[in-house]
Scaffold this motif. Structure first.
Motif, PDB file in Angstrom:
ATOM      1  N   PHE A  24       0.851  -1.188   0.000  1.00 14.03           N
ATOM      2  CA  PHE A  24       0.000   0.000   0.000  1.00 14.03           C
ATOM      3  C   PHE A  24       0.884   1.234   0.000  1.00 14.03           C
ATOM      4  CE2 PHE A  24      -3.004   2.834   2.671  1.00 14.03           C
ATOM      5  CZ  PHE A  24      -3.505   3.442   1.522  1.00 14.03           C
ATOM      6  N   VAL A  25       0.740   2.060  -1.037  1.00 15.58           N
ATOM      7  CA  VAL A  25       1.490   3.311  -1.162  1.00 15.58           C
ATOM      8  C   VAL A  25       0.479   4.454  -1.152  1.00 15.58           C
ATOM      9  CG1 VAL A  25       3.038   4.681  -2.591  1.00 15.58           C
ATOM     10  CG2 VAL A  25       3.319   2.191  -2.482  1.00 15.58           C
ATOM     11  N   GLU A  26       0.605   5.360  -0.176  1.00 14.66           N
ATOM     12  CA  GLU A  26      -0.285   6.506  -0.062  1.00 14.66           C
ATOM     13  C   GLU A  26       0.526   7.793  -0.165  1.00 14.66           C
ATOM     14  OE1 GLU A  26      -3.825   8.342   2.801  1.00 14.66           O
ATOM     15  OE2 GLU A  26      -2.601   6.662   3.507  1.00 14.66           O
ATOM     16  N   VAL A  27       0.071   8.693  -1.011  1.00 21.14           N
ATOM     17  CA  VAL A  27       0.754   9.972  -1.243  1.00 21.14           C
ATOM     18  C   VAL A  27      -0.239  11.095  -0.969  1.00 21.14           C
ATOM     19  CG1 VAL A  27       1.932  11.403  -2.949  1.00 21.14           C
ATOM     20  CG2 VAL A  27       2.259   8.923  -2.966  1.00 21.14           C
ATOM     21  N   ALA A  28       0.145  12.038  -0.107  1.00 19.26           N
ATOM     22  CA  ALA A  28      -0.742  13.129   0.282  1.00 19.26           C
ATOM     23  C   ALA A  28       0.037  14.440   0.320  1.00 19.26           C
ATOM     24  CB  ALA A  28      -1.371  12.838   1.637  1.00 19.26           C
ATOM     25  N   ASP A  29      -0.646  15.515   0.758  1.00 14.78           N
ATOM     26  CA  ASP A  29      -0.056  16.857   0.819  1.00 14.78           C
ATOM     27  C   ASP A  29       0.571  17.200  -0.537  1.00 14.78           C
ATOM     28  OD1 ASP A  29      -0.897  17.067   3.440  1.00 14.78           O
ATOM     29  OD2 ASP A  29       0.973  16.277   4.247  1.00 14.78           O
ATOM     30  N   ASN A  30       1.835  17.620  -0.552  1.00 12.23           N
ATOM     31  CA  ASN A  30       2.545  17.917  -1.802  1.00 12.23           C
ATOM     32  C   ASN A  30       3.610  16.869  -2.113  1.00 12.23           C
ATOM     33  OD1 ASN A  30       1.306  20.442  -2.567  1.00 12.23           O
ATOM     34  ND2 ASN A  30       2.303  21.326  -0.774  1.00 12.23           N
ATOM     35  N   ALA A  31       3.476  15.713  -1.538  1.00 14.90           N
ATOM     36  CA  ALA A  31       4.479  14.663  -1.729  1.00 14.90           C
ATOM     37  C   ALA A  31       4.386  14.077  -3.136  1.00 14.90           C
ATOM     38  CB  ALA A  31       4.293  13.578  -0.686  1.00 14.90           C
ATOM     39  N   ALA A  32       5.457  13.376  -3.535  1.00 10.20           N
ATOM     40  CA  ALA A  32       5.506  12.810  -4.883  1.00 10.20           C
ATOM     41  C   ALA A  32       6.220  11.473  -4.880  1.00 10.20           C
ATOM     42  CB  ALA A  32       6.218  13.768  -5.838  1.00 10.20           C
ATOM     43  N   VAL A  33       5.734  10.569  -5.711  1.00 11.51           N
ATOM     44  CA  VAL A  33       6.479   9.366  -6.088  1.00 11.51           C
ATOM     45  C   VAL A  33       6.967   9.601  -7.508  1.00 11.51           C
ATOM     46  CG1 VAL A  33       6.347   6.905  -6.578  1.00 11.51           C
ATOM     47  CG2 VAL A  33       5.163   7.834  -4.588  1.00 11.51           C
ATOM     48  N   THR A  34       8.272   9.716  -7.680  1.00 10.05           N
ATOM     49  CA  THR A  34       8.828  10.102  -8.975  1.00 10.05           C
ATOM     50  C   THR A  34       9.319   8.922  -9.800  1.00 10.05           C
ATOM     51  OG1 THR A  34      11.008  10.484  -7.997  1.00 10.05           O
ATOM     52  CG2 THR A  34       9.493  12.363  -8.098  1.00 10.05           C
ATOM     53  N   ASP A  35       9.701   7.826  -9.160  1.00  6.38           N
ATOM     54  CA  ASP A  35      10.241   6.683  -9.906  1.00  6.38           C
ATOM     55  C   ASP A  35      10.102   5.456  -9.015  1.00  6.38           C
ATOM     56  OD1 ASP A  35      11.497   4.934 -11.578  1.00  6.38           O
ATOM     57  OD2 ASP A  35      13.437   5.954 -11.584  1.00  6.38           O
TER      58      ASP A  35
END
Length: 296
Positions: A24-35
């Motif tokens: 489970f990958v959760e991204v919130a606020d201004n965060a980023a998954v780039t690669d």
């Protein structure tokens, strides 16, 4: 606010017997998954084996699309679940060469909500024995500018078989840039390809066979500009191609093309069109072979 950036991989791992979830990958606020890659893993007896969720002003796949490749998933609720919500950022995924069997709900579940945009390319995935739909894409409301939402991607060389619901179920805001091609959608308990969402779609060179209801059905609220060309639609327990633009649903224009298809041996009509109320429909059907259906 959180502006964290994540890069990484989860490869060649075994997930077994995890009732709270697999990856489970959760991204919130201004965060980023780039690669990020999720490659060559095995998931069994695991609830929600692969799940990504983006909210707020986060973004997934901002550098290169997240690569979900060569995974084997048996059981679980939704095999692969990708959700983008809130801001108008574009999340990007590549989903290739995965085998998904016997999920209790949906094999591949895609969601975009509020103003979010979602781009998912899929190639050579096999989805078999889902308890509900094989592949489902839907939208969640909550914005005064729904036209900002978008689901795009090239879906090709898919096998979607023996789904307990519809083979492919599309109620998201579609396109521009969504194509389904060279795929087999077979033995669904419901409709082979069910399109209720607004927008644009190209569905070409697919086999839709053995559905417990219609082969392809296009209905629902919203403007539609869609092409269904060079498909084989056969042996479905309903209409081969069904188009309903219903005046009770708000007066929306449909522009639909269905050209050069083979539509045969369905138990009801080969092509069935219903246009009602204040709705406008432009329908083009050229070069089709319509043969041996139970009605017209």
């Amino acid at each position: 606010r959180n502006q964290a950036v994540f890069e990484g991989s989860v490869d060649s791992s075994i997930f077994d017997g995890n009732p709270a979830g697999g990856l489970f990958v959760e991204v919130a606020d201004n965060a980023a998954v780039t690669d990020m890659s999720v490659d060559g893993n095995s998931f069994t007896n695991t609830t929600d084996p692969i799940r990504f969720l983006r909210t707020a002003d986060g973004v997934i796949g901002s550098g290169t699309p997240v690569a979900i490749l060569n995974n084997t998933i048996d059981g679980g609720t939704n095999g692969i679940s990708l959700a983008a919500r809130n801001s108008n950022n574009l999340d990007r995924y590549t989903v290739n060469d995965n085998t998904i069997t016997n999920t209790t709900n949906v094999g591949i579940l895609l969601e975009h909500g509020f103003d979010a945009r979602l781009d998912v390319d899929m190639d050579n995935n096999s989805v078999t024995g889902s308890g509900s739909h094989g592949i489902q894409a839907f939208q969640t409301a909550g914005t005064i500018t729904p036209e900002l939402r978008r689901l795009s991607g090239l879906w090709q060389n898919l096998t979607v078989a023996e789904s307990g619901g519809n083979g492919i179920d599309l109620s998201a805001r579609l396109g521009p840039g969504l194509t389904i091609t060279n795929s087999d959608i077979i033995n669904s308990a419901g409709i082979g390809m069910n399109v209720t969402g607004p927008g644009t779609l190209d569905a070409t060179f697919n086999l839709i066979e053995g559905s417990g209801s219609h082969g392809i059905a296009v209905t629902g609220v919203g403007f539609k500009n869609m092409s269904f060309d060079n498909n084989t639609i056969r042996l479905n327990d309903g209409d081969g191609f069904r188009l309903i633009n219903n005046g009770n649903e708000g007066g929306f224009g449909f522009t639909i093309k269905a050209n050069n298809n083979v539509i045969e041996l369905n138990t009801k009509r080969g092509i069935n069109i219903l246009n009602q109320g204040d709705d406008d429909t432009t329908f083009t059907a050229n070069g089709n072979l319509i043969n041996g259906n139970g009605n017209e």
